[in-house]
Design a protein around this motif. Structure first.
Motif, mmCIF file in Angstrom:
data_model
loop_
_atom_site.group_PDB
_atom_site.id
_atom_site.type_symbol
_atom_site.label_atom_id
_atom_site.label_comp_id
_atom_site.label_asym_id
_atom_site.label_seq_id
_atom_site.Cartn_x
_atom_site.Cartn_y
_atom_site.Cartn_z
ATOM 1 N N SER A 1 20.826 104.286 3.984
ATOM 2 C CA SER A 1 19.732 105.256 3.991
ATOM 3 C C SER A 1 19.008 105.262 5.328
ATOM 4 N N TYR B 1 20.516 107.421 -0.776
ATOM 5 C CA TYR B 1 19.400 106.715 -1.418
ATOM 6 C C TYR B 1 19.937 105.354 -1.852
ATOM 7 N N GLU B 2 19.257 104.297 -1.438
ATOM 8 C CA GLU B 2 19.691 102.954 -1.806
ATOM 9 C C GLU B 2 18.866 102.451 -2.986
ATOM 10 N N ILE C 1 16.117 110.586 -8.071
ATOM 11 C CA ILE C 1 16.912 110.600 -6.837
ATOM 12 C C ILE C 1 17.203 112.047 -6.457
ATOM 13 N N LYS D 1 18.742 112.889 -3.430
ATOM 14 C CA LYS D 1 19.712 112.891 -2.341
ATOM 15 C C LYS D 1 21.112 112.883 -2.947
ATOM 16 N N VAL E 1 24.249 107.759 -3.561
ATOM 17 C CA VAL E 1 23.536 106.530 -3.881
ATOM 18 C C VAL E 1 24.394 105.349 -3.444
ATOM 19 N N THR F 1 25.332 111.023 -6.586
ATOM 20 C CA THR F 1 24.137 110.769 -7.393
ATOM 21 C C THR F 1 24.335 111.107 -8.862
#
Length: 633
Positions: free
Chosen positions: A68, A76-77, A90, A92, A95, A104
Motif C-alpha cells: 500500500s 489495501y493491507e 475496503i 481499493k 488486498v 478485494t
C-alpha cells in the motif's frame, strides 16, 4: 511499461485472457507508480484467477512485494488481527493479507464465509427429544413401502442432524438426499419445527429441480395409510409442497442493482430450515452471499461431493469447509448404487485416490470392437444389476480416420438408445388426453436412459459436433421430412438460458413431441416438472402428471440446443443407465483432469463406455484441479 512486461513474462500472459491486459492498462492509469514488476505480479495473480484460485502468495524469493505504500491507490493491507465480527471497509481493488494478494471482492467473500460459518455450523439449542439411531431405523422401516433399511451411517447422520447443523458429503449414490428427506421428516415431527419455513436450494435451476424431485421420489415410499397422526400428515404435505430454488432466486437477486434483497442486513427469519445441495458448484462470492443472509439460529444442511468438478467461477469452498470444519462434517461412504468391489466402484476409487486405473480396465482396440453397445441387465424392480466398464481405443492415424470412427461410435449408440423416440413422441390432439403418466414415464425413461458425456463443447469430440452427427443420422435413417422445421419428434433438447416465466432453467432438458390433427402439427417440449401453468391444450402450456408441455415456438431459439451429448459439467448431479464418455485427445488440455474423469464416471447407473487409452487416463488422474482461497476457521 506494458510492452516490456509482455516480452519478459510472455509465458504468464499466455495463460490469461486478453481482458486482463486491458485491466492492467486501466490500473496503470489509476496508479502512476505501477511498474513492470508490479504488472508481472498482477499477471500472475490473474493467471491464478483463471485457474479458480482467489489469491496469490507473495512469498517467492526475489519477488518485489506489492504494498500500500508503493501503490496507495490500488492496494489495501489488512492486519492479521482484523476483527472477525466487523466487515472491513475496503475501497481499493486489491488486498494484501498474510502476504497473499487478493482482489478485494474475493477477500471480502472469504471474510464473509469465515464470519458466518462459525455461527451457522454449530449445535442447536432446541430440544428435539432423545431420538436415537435404532428408533430412527425402526420408525422409517415401519412407515415405508417397500420398507426402507437405512444403514448405520445414514441413521447417524439423521441423529446428528436433529441436534446440529451439518455438512453432509459423499459420492453419488450414497444417499445424501435420502438422508435429508428423512432428516427433515424427523425434524418436523417436533411440532415447533413444523411451522418453520423450508427452503430447498441449489446453484442452478436444474440442480434445484433434482433436489426437489429426489425428495418427492422418497416421499412416494411413505405409506400414507400408516401415518397415524395429524402431524405426520402435515409433514407429508409440507415436504411434498416444498419448492426448489436457485440460490439467486432464494436471495431475490435484483439485476438492476446487481445485489440480493436478502443479505447481511436483511436476513431470513431464524425459524427457517435450509437445504443447500450441490455445494461443490457454488463459487466463493455466491457462497458468501448465501451464508450472510442466513441467520445464526437457522437450521442448515449443506450437501455436496468435493471430488466432483468445482464451481465454474473462482473458489472451492466445499473442499475448504470439509477439510477445516471437520467437527460439522458427516461423510456417507456406502454407495446404494454399486458396490465398492464392482468394476465401476474400483475404478471410481482409483481415480478418487489419484491412482492409475488402467490395471482395472480391459481395453479394446478398434479393430476388435464388435460395433455393439449393450442395454444394462436389470432386476425385477427395474434397477441395474451390473456396472461394467468398456474402454475403447480409437486407432485412427489422422483426423479424418478418427472422425470417421467417432461417427461410427455415436451413430451406433444412437441406433440403440435414441432411434425409437422419434416414433413414440407423436400423438394426435384427439388422443393426447388418453396419455397418462405411465405412458409418459416410459417415453421419458427411454429418452434419459443413456447420455453421451464430453469434456469439450467444440471439436471432433465435443458436444456440438456429436449432437449434429446424431441428429443427421436419425433424420436420414428414419427418412424424416423436416419440411422447413428445425426440430423433429423425439429429439432431445436442453435449455441453455433461464426462462423464468415458464419455470425453466439453464440445464433443464426435454423431449420434443408432435401433436397433430391431420393437418396441423404443433411441436411441444415435454419437461419433467412439478409446477403447472395451465390445463389448456389449445396451443398453450399444459400438464399431464409430472410432465409439462411447452409449445416450442414460445421458447427463444437461442435458449435451446441438442442434448444427446452434454458436457460433463452439465451432467453434475444426473445419473443415466448407460453413459458414453469422450475425453479430450490432447494430453495438455486443461479439461483432461481428475475431477472431470471422476464426475463423468460417477454419472453411471449401469454400463459405462469410455473412449480413451491408458496414456489419456493416466494424464487425467495425475492432473488435479487445485485452488487456493485461504479460508480459515
Amino acid at each position: 511499461m506494458l510492452e516490456k512486461n509482455k516480452s519478459e513474462d510472455m509465458n504468464v500472459q499466455n495463460e490469461i485472457s486478453p481482458i486482463w491486459e486491458k485491466v492492467c492498462e486501466m490500473l496503470g492509469k489509476l496508479e502512476t507508480n505501477l511498474d513492470d514488476d508490479d504488472c508481472e505480479i498482477l499477471y500472475k495473480y490473474f493467471s491464478e484467477l483463471e485457474k479458480g484460485s482467489t489469491c496469490l502468495s507473495l512469498d517467492d524469493e526475489g519477488a518485489k512485494k506489492i504494498s500500500s505504500k508503493k501503490l496507495p491507490n490500488l492496494v489495501y493491507e489488512v492486519d492479521e488481527k482484523y476483527c472477525a465480527d466487523t466487515k472491513p471497509e475496503i475501497k481499493k481493488p486489491f488486498v494484501v493479507f498474510k502476504n497473499n494478494l487478493f482482489a478485494t471482492k474475493y477477500f471480502l467473500a472469504k471474510w464473509g464465509i469465515e464470519n458466518r460459518i462459525r455461527k451457522i455450523l454449530k449445535k442447536r439449542t432446541e430440544n428435539h427429544g432423545k431420538t436415537n439411531s435404532t428408533e430412527i431405523f425402526n420408525y422409517f422401516h415401519a412407515i415405508t413401502s417397500p420398507a426402507i433399511n437405512l444403514n448405520e451411517e445414514q441413521t447417524l447422520a439423521i441423529e446428528r442432524g436433529l441436534k446440529e447443523n451439518l455438512i453432509i458429503t459423499g459420492g453419488p449414490g450414497t444417499g445424501k438426499t435420502t438422508v435429508v428427506c428423512y432428516l427433515l421428516w424427523e425434524l418436523f415431527r417436533n411440532p415447533e419445527f413444523l411451522d418453520y419455513s423450508l427452503y430447498l436450494a441449489a446453484p442452478s435451476g436444474k440442480a434445484a429441480d433434482r433436489l426437489k424431485e429426489s425428495i418427492s421420489d422418497e416421499l412416494r415410499r411413505i405409506n400414507r395409510d400408516k401415518l397415524s397422526t395429524l402431524n405426520e400428515k402435515k409433514i407429508y404435505e409440507k415436504l411434498n409442497l416444498a419448492e426448489g430454488f436457485t440460490i439467486h432466486r432464494l436471495l431475490s437477486y435484483n439485476p438492476s442493482k446487481n445485489s440480493f434483497s436478502y443479505n447481511r442486513e436483511n436476513q431470513f427469519n431464524p425459524k427457517s430450515v435450509f437445504v443447500i445441495d450441490e455445494a461443490s458448484m457454488i463459487d466463493i462470492c455466491l457462497f458468501s452471499s448465501l451464508l450472510e443472509a442466513i441467520p445464526d439460529d437457522a437450521t442448515v444442511f449443506i450437501l455436496g461431493d468435493e471430488n466432483q468438478l468445482p464451481s465454474v467461477d473462482a473458489g472451492a469452498v466445499l473442499g475448504e469447509l470439509l477439510s477445516k470444519k471437520t467437527d460439522s462434517k458427516i461423510e456417507l461412504k456406502k454407495s446404494q448404487r454399486f458396490t465398492e468391489d464392482s468394476q465401476i466402484g474400483r475404478l471410481k476409487k482409483s481415480v478418487q485416490n489419484g491412482e492409475n486405473p488402467s490395471s482395472i480396465l480391459n481395453f479394446t482396440d478398434w479393430d476388435k470392437w464388435n460395433g455393439k453397445f449393450y442395454i444394462p441387465l436389470k432386476n425385477n424392480d427395474g434397477r441395474c444389476v451390473e456396472y461394467p466398464v468398456f474402454p475403447l481405443r480409437i486407432s485412427g492415424k489422422n483426423q479424418k480416420e478418427k472422425s470417421s470412427q467417432t461417427t461410427e461410435i455415436v451413430t451406433k449408440w444412437s441406433d440403440i438408445f435414441y432411434n425409437e423416440l422419434c416414433l413414440n413422441a407423436r400423438c394426435s390432439f384427439k388422443s393426447f388426453r388418453e396419455l397418462n403418466e405411465d405412458n409418459l414415464n416410459s417415453i421419458w425413461d427411454e429418452g434419459n436412459a443413456a447420455r453421451i458425456l464430453c469434456a469439450e463443447r467444440q471439436y471432433m469430440r465435443g458436444v456440438e459436433e456429436i449432437n449434429k452427427k446424431i441428429s443427421k443420422h436419425i433424420i436420414k435413417k428414419n427418412k424424416i421430412d423436416m419440411d422447413g422445421e428445425e426440430f423433429f419428434a423425439g429429439e432431445i433438447l436442453m435449455l441453455t438460458k433461464n426462462q423464468k416465466m415458464f419455470n425453466l432453467y439453464n440445464g433443464d432438458s426435454g423431449i420434443v413431441f408432435d401433436f397433430f390433427d391431420g393437418e396441423t402439427t404443433i411441436k411441444y417440449l415435454m419437461v419433467k416438472k412439478s409446477a403447472q401453468k395451465s390445463d389448456s391444450a389449445s396451443g398453450g402450456i399444459f400438464q399431464i402428471g409430472s410432465y409439462v408441455f411447452y409449445p416450442i415456438h414460445l421458447l427463444p431459439r437461442d435458449s435451446l440446443e441438442l442434448s444427446y451429448a452434454i458436457t460433463i459439467h452439465k451432467s453434475q448431479g444426473s445419473g443415466y443407465e448407460s453413459i458414453l464418455i469422450f475425453l479430450p485427445e490432447k494430453k495438455d488440455n486443461p479439461l483432461l483432469n481428475r475431477q472431470i474423469l471422476y464426475t463423468a464416471l460417477t454419472r453411471t447407473k449401469g454400463s459405462t463406455y469410455l473412449i480413451a487409452d491408458e496414456e489419456t487416463l493416466s494424464h487425467a488422474v495425475n492432473k488435479k484441479i487445485e485452488r487456493t482461497t485461504m479460508i480459515e476457521f
